[in-house]
Design a protein around this motif. Structure first.
Motif, PDB file in Angstrom:
ATOM      1  N   SER A   1      -1.384  13.419 -20.527  1.00  0.00           N
ATOM      2  CA  SER A   1      -2.026  14.478 -19.745  1.00  0.00           C
ATOM      3  C   SER A   1      -1.212  14.819 -18.510  1.00  0.00           C
ATOM      4  CB  SER A   1      -3.427  14.054 -19.306  1.00  0.00           C
ATOM      5  OG  SER A   1      -4.261  13.907 -20.421  1.00  0.00           O
ATOM      6  N   PRO A   2      -0.788  16.081 -18.407  1.00  0.00           N
ATOM      7  CA  PRO A   2      -0.038  16.488 -17.213  1.00  0.00           C
ATOM      8  C   PRO A   2      -0.942  16.509 -15.982  1.00  0.00           C
ATOM      9  CG  PRO A   2      -0.550  18.388 -18.571  1.00  0.00           C
ATOM     10  CD  PRO A   2      -1.012  17.179 -19.336  1.00  0.00           C
ATOM     11  N   VAL A   3      -0.338  16.260 -14.842  1.00  0.00           N
ATOM     12  CA  VAL A   3      -1.029  16.323 -13.556  1.00  0.00           C
ATOM     13  C   VAL A   3      -0.491  17.545 -12.834  1.00  0.00           C
ATOM     14  CG1 VAL A   3      -1.380  15.166 -11.335  1.00  0.00           C
ATOM     15  CG2 VAL A   3      -1.325  13.819 -13.465  1.00  0.00           C
ATOM     16  N   SER A   4      -1.364  18.490 -12.508  1.00  0.00           N
ATOM     17  CA  SER A   4      -0.899  19.705 -11.845  1.00  0.00           C
ATOM     18  C   SER A   4      -0.755  19.528 -10.343  1.00  0.00           C
ATOM     19  CB  SER A   4      -1.840  20.876 -12.145  1.00  0.00           C
ATOM     20  OG  SER A   4      -3.133  20.609 -11.643  1.00  0.00           O
ATOM     21  N   SER A   5      -1.620  18.688  -9.754  1.00  0.00           N
ATOM     22  CA  SER A   5      -1.497  18.458  -8.316  1.00  0.00           C
ATOM     23  C   SER A   5      -2.186  17.160  -7.925  1.00  0.00           C
ATOM     24  CB  SER A   5      -2.092  19.626  -7.522  1.00  0.00           C
ATOM     25  OG  SER A   5      -3.496  19.675  -7.671  1.00  0.00           O
ATOM     26  N   ILE A   6      -1.757  16.647  -6.790  1.00  0.00           N
ATOM     27  CA  ILE A   6      -2.369  15.459  -6.204  1.00  0.00           C
ATOM     28  C   ILE A   6      -2.586  15.767  -4.732  1.00  0.00           C
ATOM     29  CG2 ILE A   6      -1.966  13.063  -5.512  1.00  0.00           C
ATOM     30  CD1 ILE A   6      -0.360  12.732  -8.103  1.00  0.00           C
ATOM     31  N   LYS A   7      -3.782  15.438  -4.280  1.00  0.00           N
ATOM     32  CA  LYS A   7      -4.078  15.614  -2.862  1.00  0.00           C
ATOM     33  C   LYS A   7      -4.398  14.246  -2.279  1.00  0.00           C
ATOM     34  CE  LYS A   7      -6.756  18.124   0.509  1.00  0.00           C
ATOM     35  NZ  LYS A   7      -7.811  19.081   0.773  1.00  0.00           N
TER      36      LYS A   7
ATOM     37  N   THR B   1      -0.809   8.579 -19.221  1.00  0.00           N
ATOM     38  CA  THR B   1      -0.949   8.247 -20.635  1.00  0.00           C
ATOM     39  C   THR B   1      -2.069   7.238 -20.814  1.00  0.00           C
ATOM     40  OG1 THR B   1       0.611   6.389 -20.573  1.00  0.00           O
ATOM     41  CG2 THR B   1       1.521   8.575 -21.060  1.00  0.00           C
ATOM     42  N   GLY B   2      -2.706   7.302 -21.958  1.00  0.00           N
ATOM     43  CA  GLY B   2      -3.756   6.355 -22.285  1.00  0.00           C
ATOM     44  C   GLY B   2      -4.427   6.744 -23.589  1.00  0.00           C
TER      45      GLY B   2
ATOM     46  N   SER C   1       4.381   3.477 -26.290  1.00  0.00           N
ATOM     47  CA  SER C   1       4.802   4.461 -27.299  1.00  0.00           C
ATOM     48  C   SER C   1       5.540   5.627 -26.667  1.00  0.00           C
ATOM     49  CB  SER C   1       3.578   4.973 -28.070  1.00  0.00           C
ATOM     50  OG  SER C   1       2.919   3.917 -28.722  1.00  0.00           O
ATOM     51  N   ILE C   2       5.035   6.117 -25.542  1.00  0.00           N
ATOM     52  CA  ILE C   2       5.674   7.248 -24.857  1.00  0.00           C
ATOM     53  C   ILE C   2       7.049   6.847 -24.329  1.00  0.00           C
ATOM     54  CG2 ILE C   2       5.518   8.684 -22.755  1.00  0.00           C
ATOM     55  CD1 ILE C   2       3.966   9.698 -25.276  1.00  0.00           C
ATOM     56  N   MET C   3       7.173   5.636 -23.829  1.00  0.00           N
ATOM     57  CA  MET C   3       8.465   5.170 -23.339  1.00  0.00           C
ATOM     58  C   MET C   3       9.481   5.111 -24.493  1.00  0.00           C
ATOM     59  SD  MET C   3       7.125   2.300 -20.642  1.00  0.00           S
ATOM     60  CE  MET C   3       8.735   1.627 -20.304  1.00  0.00           C
ATOM     61  N   GLU C   4       9.054   4.610 -25.644  1.00  0.00           N
ATOM     62  CA  GLU C   4       9.943   4.544 -26.808  1.00  0.00           C
ATOM     63  C   GLU C   4      10.321   5.941 -27.298  1.00  0.00           C
ATOM     64  OE1 GLU C   4       8.700   1.887 -29.981  1.00  0.00           O
ATOM     65  OE2 GLU C   4       7.898   0.478 -28.498  1.00  0.00           O
ATOM     66  N   LEU C   5       9.330   6.829 -27.400  1.00  0.00           N
ATOM     67  CA  LEU C   5       9.613   8.196 -27.837  1.00  0.00           C
ATOM     68  C   LEU C   5      10.575   8.895 -26.880  1.00  0.00           C
ATOM     69  CD1 LEU C   5       6.160   9.531 -29.063  1.00  0.00           C
ATOM     70  CD2 LEU C   5       8.205   9.126 -30.443  1.00  0.00           C
TER      71      LEU C   5
ATOM     72  N   LYS D   1       0.826  -1.221   0.000  1.00  0.00           N
ATOM     73  CA  LYS D   1       0.000   0.000   0.000  1.00  0.00           C
ATOM     74  C   LYS D   1       0.857   1.266   0.000  1.00  0.00           C
ATOM     75  CE  LYS D   1      -3.987  -2.161   2.212  1.00  0.00           C
ATOM     76  NZ  LYS D   1      -3.663  -3.474   1.812  1.00  0.00           N
ATOM     77  N   ARG D   2       1.980   1.227  -0.756  1.00  0.00           N
ATOM     78  CA  ARG D   2       2.835   2.403  -0.852  1.00  0.00           C
ATOM     79  C   ARG D   2       3.454   2.581  -2.232  1.00  0.00           C
ATOM     80  NH1 ARG D   2       5.856   4.248   2.365  1.00  0.00           N
ATOM     81  NH2 ARG D   2       7.572   5.027   1.147  1.00  0.00           N
ATOM     82  N   TYR D   3       3.214   1.614  -3.123  1.00  0.00           N
ATOM     83  CA  TYR D   3       3.762   1.720  -4.472  1.00  0.00           C
ATOM     84  C   TYR D   3       2.634   1.995  -5.466  1.00  0.00           C
ATOM     85  CZ  TYR D   3       7.940  -0.053  -2.330  1.00  0.00           C
ATOM     86  OH  TYR D   3       9.033  -0.196  -1.511  1.00  0.00           O
ATOM     87  N   LEU D   4       2.860   2.960  -6.332  1.00  0.00           N
ATOM     88  CA  LEU D   4       1.847   3.340  -7.312  1.00  0.00           C
ATOM     89  C   LEU D   4       1.655   2.246  -8.340  1.00  0.00           C
ATOM     90  CD1 LEU D   4       3.058   6.980  -8.000  1.00  0.00           C
ATOM     91  CD2 LEU D   4       1.399   6.210  -6.318  1.00  0.00           C
ATOM     92  N   GLU D   5       0.422   2.120  -8.785  1.00  0.00           N
ATOM     93  CA  GLU D   5       0.130   1.184  -9.860  1.00  0.00           C
ATOM     94  C   GLU D   5      -0.309   1.967 -11.094  1.00  0.00           C
ATOM     95  OE1 GLU D   5      -1.577  -2.542  -9.098  1.00  0.00           O
ATOM     96  OE2 GLU D   5       0.262  -2.903  -7.976  1.00  0.00           O
ATOM     97  N   GLU D   6      -1.491   2.556 -11.049  1.00  0.00           N
ATOM     98  CA  GLU D   6      -1.995   3.338 -12.171  1.00  0.00           C
ATOM     99  C   GLU D   6      -3.171   4.177 -11.701  1.00  0.00           C
ATOM    100  OE1 GLU D   6      -2.900   0.388 -15.118  1.00  0.00           O
ATOM    101  OE2 GLU D   6      -4.414  -0.567 -13.902  1.00  0.00           O
ATOM    102  N   ALA D   7      -3.657   5.027 -12.580  1.00  0.00           N
ATOM    103  CA  ALA D   7      -4.880   5.774 -12.292  1.00  0.00           C
ATOM    104  C   ALA D   7      -6.051   4.930 -12.796  1.00  0.00           C
ATOM    105  CB  ALA D   7      -4.833   7.140 -12.968  1.00  0.00           C
ATOM    106  N   SER D   8      -7.266   5.424 -12.625  1.00  0.00           N
ATOM    107  CA  SER D   8      -8.429   4.601 -12.952  1.00  0.00           C
ATOM    108  C   SER D   8      -8.523   4.249 -14.423  1.00  0.00           C
ATOM    109  CB  SER D   8      -9.711   5.287 -12.491  1.00  0.00           C
ATOM    110  OG  SER D   8      -9.864   6.514 -13.167  1.00  0.00           O
ATOM    111  N   SER D   9      -8.027   5.101 -15.312  1.00  0.00           N
ATOM    112  CA  SER D   9      -8.164   4.812 -16.740  1.00  0.00           C
ATOM    113  C   SER D   9      -6.888   5.078 -17.521  1.00  0.00           C
ATOM    114  CB  SER D   9      -9.300   5.643 -17.320  1.00  0.00           C
ATOM    115  OG  SER D   9      -8.986   7.023 -17.190  1.00  0.00           O
ATOM    116  N   CYS D  10      -5.750   5.152 -16.835  1.00  0.00           N
ATOM    117  CA  CYS D  10      -4.517   5.483 -17.541  1.00  0.00           C
ATOM    118  C   CYS D  10      -3.289   5.069 -16.735  1.00  0.00           C
ATOM    119  CB  CYS D  10      -4.465   6.972 -17.863  1.00  0.00           C
ATOM    120  SG  CYS D  10      -4.813   8.051 -16.481  1.00  0.00           S
TER     121      CYS D  10
END
Length: 147
Positions: A93-99, A86-87, A55-59, A19-28
């Motif tokens: 899509s940039p993320v400006s903030s996370i709360k 990415t998705g 694709s983004i990783m390759e670019l 419960k401390r490592y990121l996986e993904e967002a709900s759709s990306c």
């Protein structure tokens, strides 16, 4: 639904064991940038290996960024210079903030990230969409002419 009711646009999922490592967002898929290095959680069974992610990783590697697939912790997210998703639907899509509102350690804290024209996410978005719109040569062989 709980996050949406609190005014959040999306949620980030953490691994179910630590419960401390990121996986993904709900759709990306999720990426962080720290000191010019792009990191994303590895696709080891629980994370969708999205085609836009790949694709983004390759670019990114093509334009000389270091890309790392690894465990990305909450601390990495907190200390990131930039965060983006990415998705298929969001492209890049940039993320400006996370709360954080459900984590005991970080509850109520808002973390802000760089956004704008000079960011890694903007450069990668432009690189990908320029290929899609045939504004630049597709050196990866991703586009196919259909008659």
């Amino acid at each position: 639904m709980r996050a949406k009711s609190k005014g959040f646009s999306d949620v980030l999922y953490l691994d179910s064991v630590n419960k401390r490592y990121l996986e993904e967002a709900s759709s990306c898929n999720l990426f962080i940038v720290k000191d010019g290095v792009i990191s994303t959680p590895g696709t080891n069974g629980t994370i969708l290996p999205g085609i836009t992610r790949k694709s983004i990783m390759e670019l990114a590697q093509n334009i000389c960024y270091q890309v790392s697939e690894r465990l990305v912790s909450i601390d990495d997210l907190r200390e990131a210079d930039e965060v983006f998703c990415t998705g298929t639907a969001v492209v890049v899509s940039p993320v400006s903030s996370i709360k954080a509102f459900s984590s005991i350690t970080y509850q109520g804290h808002r973390y802000r990230y760089r956004i704008g024209e000079e960011t890694v996410s903007k450069k990668l978005y432009t690189a990908l969409t320029s290929i899609q719109m045939r504004l630049v040569e597709d050196k990866n062989g991703w586009t196919v002419k259909i008659d």
